[in-house]
Design an enzyme around this catalytic site. Structure first.
Site, PDB file in Angstrom:
ATOM      1  N   ASP A  26       0.824  -1.210   0.000  1.00  0.00           N
ATOM      2  CA  ASP A  26       0.000   0.000   0.000  1.00  0.00           C
ATOM      3  C   ASP A  26       0.860   1.262   0.000  1.00  0.00           C
ATOM      4  OD1 ASP A  26      -2.358   1.353  -0.084  1.00  0.00           O
ATOM      5  OD2 ASP A  26      -2.796   1.183   2.054  1.00  0.00           O
ATOM      6  N   GLY A  27       0.336   2.298  -0.610  1.00  0.00           N
ATOM      7  CA  GLY A  27       0.992   3.610  -0.539  1.00  0.00           C
ATOM      8  C   GLY A  27       1.552   4.119  -1.853  1.00  0.00           C
ATOM      9  N   GLY A  29      -0.015   5.358  -4.464  1.00  0.00           N
ATOM     10  CA  GLY A  29      -0.682   6.590  -4.881  1.00  0.00           C
ATOM     11  C   GLY A  29      -0.152   7.786  -4.105  1.00  0.00           C
ATOM     12  N   ARG A  30      -0.064   7.636  -2.771  1.00  0.00           N
ATOM     13  CA  ARG A  30       0.419   8.748  -1.939  1.00  0.00           C
ATOM     14  C   ARG A  30       1.869   9.090  -2.262  1.00  0.00           C
ATOM     15  NH1 ARG A  30      -0.996   6.110   3.436  1.00  0.00           N
ATOM     16  NH2 ARG A  30      -1.540   4.402   2.041  1.00  0.00           N
ATOM     17  N   HIS A  43       2.564   3.470  -9.097  1.00  0.00           N
ATOM     18  CA  HIS A  43       2.428   2.038  -9.369  1.00  0.00           C
ATOM     19  C   HIS A  43       3.637   1.503 -10.138  1.00  0.00           C
ATOM     20  CE1 HIS A  43      -1.430   1.986  -7.581  1.00  0.00           C
ATOM     21  NE2 HIS A  43      -2.013   2.737  -8.495  1.00  0.00           N
ATOM     22  N   THR A  72     -10.571  -7.276  -5.525  1.00  0.00           N
ATOM     23  CA  THR A  72     -11.867  -7.282  -6.216  1.00  0.00           C
ATOM     24  C   THR A  72     -12.505  -5.888  -6.146  1.00  0.00           C
ATOM     25  OG1 THR A  72     -12.702  -8.254  -4.159  1.00  0.00           O
ATOM     26  CG2 THR A  72     -12.485  -9.740  -6.019  1.00  0.00           C
ATOM     27  N   LEU A 137       7.915 -20.040  -4.238  1.00  0.00           N
ATOM     28  CA  LEU A 137       6.597 -19.741  -4.811  1.00  0.00           C
ATOM     29  C   LEU A 137       6.221 -18.277  -4.578  1.00  0.00           C
ATOM     30  CD1 LEU A 137       3.903 -20.638  -6.092  1.00  0.00           C
ATOM     31  CD2 LEU A 137       3.144 -21.335  -3.818  1.00  0.00           C
ATOM     32  N   ARG A 187       1.964  -4.999   6.070  1.00  0.00           N
ATOM     33  CA  ARG A 187       1.229  -3.968   5.325  1.00  0.00           C
ATOM     34  C   ARG A 187       2.031  -2.677   5.372  1.00  0.00           C
ATOM     35  NH1 ARG A 187      -4.968  -2.692   4.571  1.00  0.00           N
ATOM     36  NH2 ARG A 187      -4.699  -0.896   3.231  1.00  0.00           N
ATOM     37  N   GLU A 206       1.031 -13.494  12.021  1.00  0.00           N
ATOM     38  CA  GLU A 206       1.458 -12.299  12.742  1.00  0.00           C
ATOM     39  C   GLU A 206       1.375 -11.138  11.756  1.00  0.00           C
ATOM     40  OE1 GLU A 206       2.386 -12.060  15.930  1.00  0.00           O
ATOM     41  OE2 GLU A 206       2.062 -14.208  16.227  1.00  0.00           O
TER      42      GLU A 206
HETATM   43  C1  FPP Z   1      -1.990   0.054  -3.295  1.00  0.00           C
HETATM   44  O1  FPP Z   1      -1.533   1.386  -3.280  1.00  0.00           O
HETATM   45  C2  FPP Z   1      -1.464  -0.622  -4.485  1.00  0.00           C
HETATM   46  C3  FPP Z   1      -2.230  -1.194  -5.463  1.00  0.00           C
HETATM   47  C4  FPP Z   1      -3.705  -1.236  -5.420  1.00  0.00           C
HETATM   48  C5  FPP Z   1      -1.624  -1.780  -6.678  1.00  0.00           C
HETATM   49  C6  FPP Z   1      -0.347  -2.548  -6.465  1.00  0.00           C
HETATM   50  C7  FPP Z   1       0.303  -2.685  -7.774  1.00  0.00           C
HETATM   51  C8  FPP Z   1       1.630  -2.669  -7.989  1.00  0.00           C
HETATM   52  C9  FPP Z   1       2.659  -2.609  -6.919  1.00  0.00           C
HETATM   53  C10 FPP Z   1       2.163  -2.686  -9.399  1.00  0.00           C
HETATM   54  C11 FPP Z   1       1.886  -3.917 -10.202  1.00  0.00           C
HETATM   55  C12 FPP Z   1       2.217  -5.171  -9.533  1.00  0.00           C
HETATM   56  C13 FPP Z   1       2.999  -6.174 -10.008  1.00  0.00           C
HETATM   57  C14 FPP Z   1       2.922  -7.441  -9.239  1.00  0.00           C
HETATM   58  C15 FPP Z   1       3.898  -6.075 -11.172  1.00  0.00           C
HETATM   59  P1  FPP Z   1      -2.596   2.557  -3.405  1.00  0.00           P
HETATM   60  O2  FPP Z   1      -2.729   2.889  -4.843  1.00  0.00           O
HETATM   61  O3  FPP Z   1      -3.873   2.171  -2.726  1.00  0.00           O
HETATM   62  O4  FPP Z   1      -1.856   3.700  -2.631  1.00  0.00           O
HETATM   63  P2  FPP Z   1      -2.527   4.841  -1.740  1.00  0.00           P
HETATM   64  O5  FPP Z   1      -3.101   4.157  -0.524  1.00  0.00           O
HETATM   65  O6  FPP Z   1      -1.370   5.708  -1.412  1.00  0.00           O
HETATM   66  O7  FPP Z   1      -3.562   5.529  -2.584  1.00  0.00           O
END
Ligand code: FPP
Length: 239
Positions: A26-27, A29-30, A43, A72, A137, A187, A206
């Protein structure tokens, strides 16, 4: 001593207590917004981090890693952002096909894959088959939701003629069948929630939460999460 040279930290010693780490990446976008850039920029840096962390986890003696790449619920995002994530995934598969000989990674996609185009599904199945003999894996969860996974598993068992099910039946019917449950779920990005990720499999996991945004997450941060994991006492409901 003339220089107080800091020794490079050794990678953690992994034993049978830690076989599988899962990441909620996560993160992105920010991270991009902080730089005045569109979310897609985050991304694509997140995809770089994913490669780096995947290789690192494969090199330190773990058996398995799972990443939450697309939930989803993520279809609610703007089309441009969804297209970018899908493009990064597809690009990553192509890279894996090219670098397959060198890598020790078995790449598997988990989630409800029925929604994807036949071409993309074929690509995913092909790389899964071609790397199935590799020791590490790496599950990439896409169009994945923990609730959807359980509903899907139940429907599969009903279709097989089951009228009552055991925990073992469910373990065999979920997308991660054959893979040990995650011992540690990390996370990034500072939020303290599980977001429908590995609901069944996380029963005794954990959790480790960090404020570090995914594109900044590094092998050093993995080591920190692992140290925190080993400092905990897992009792599995016992004393
Ligand atoms: C969450 O950050 C991230 C995602 C929903 C997408 C994760 C995708 C990638 C890391 C790139 C593609 C993956 C692979 C396996 C090649 P967010 O967009 O929710 O960030 P935010 O909370 O800051 O808005």
């Amino acid at each position: 001593m003339l220089f107080n040279k800091r020794k490079a930290k050794k990678p953690p010693v992994i034993d049978g207590r830690l076989r599988h780490i899962a990441f909620i990446m996560d993160g992105n976008g920010r991270w991009a917004t902080e730089r005045g850039m569109p979310r897609e920029y985050g991304h694509s840096h997140g995809a770089e981090t994913f490669r780096k962390i995947g290789r690192y986890c494969a090199s330190i003696g773990l058996q398995c890693m799972t990443v939450y790449a697309f939930s989803t619920e993520n279809w609610k995002r703007p089309k441009r952002e969804v297209d970018t994530i899908m493009g990064l995934l597809s690009h990553y598969i192509d890279e894996c096909v090219r670098g397959m000989e060198q890598e020790q990674i078995h790449l598997r996609f988990i989630g409800n894959l029925e929604v994807f185009s036949p071409e993309l599904r074929e690509k995913m199945e092909k790389i899964d088959r071609a790397t199935a003999h590799k020791p590490f894996l790496l599950n990439v969860a896409i169009n994945y939701g923990g609730r959807e996974e359980l509903v899907h598993a139940c429907n599969r068992l009903i279709a097989e003629g089951k009228t009552s099910v055991t925990e073992e039946d469910i373990c065999h019917a979920i997308y991660t069948a054959g893979c040990p449950d995650p011992d540690l779920i990390v996370r990034t990005g500072g939020d303290l929630r599980t977001s429908n990720f590995l609901l069944w499999q996380s029963a005794y996991a954990e959790y480790y939460f960090t404020d570090v945004l995914w594109p900044d997450f590094s092998p050093k941060d993995v080591d920190q999460a692992i140290s925190a994991f080993y400092a905990r006492k897992r009792r599995y409901g016992g004393v």
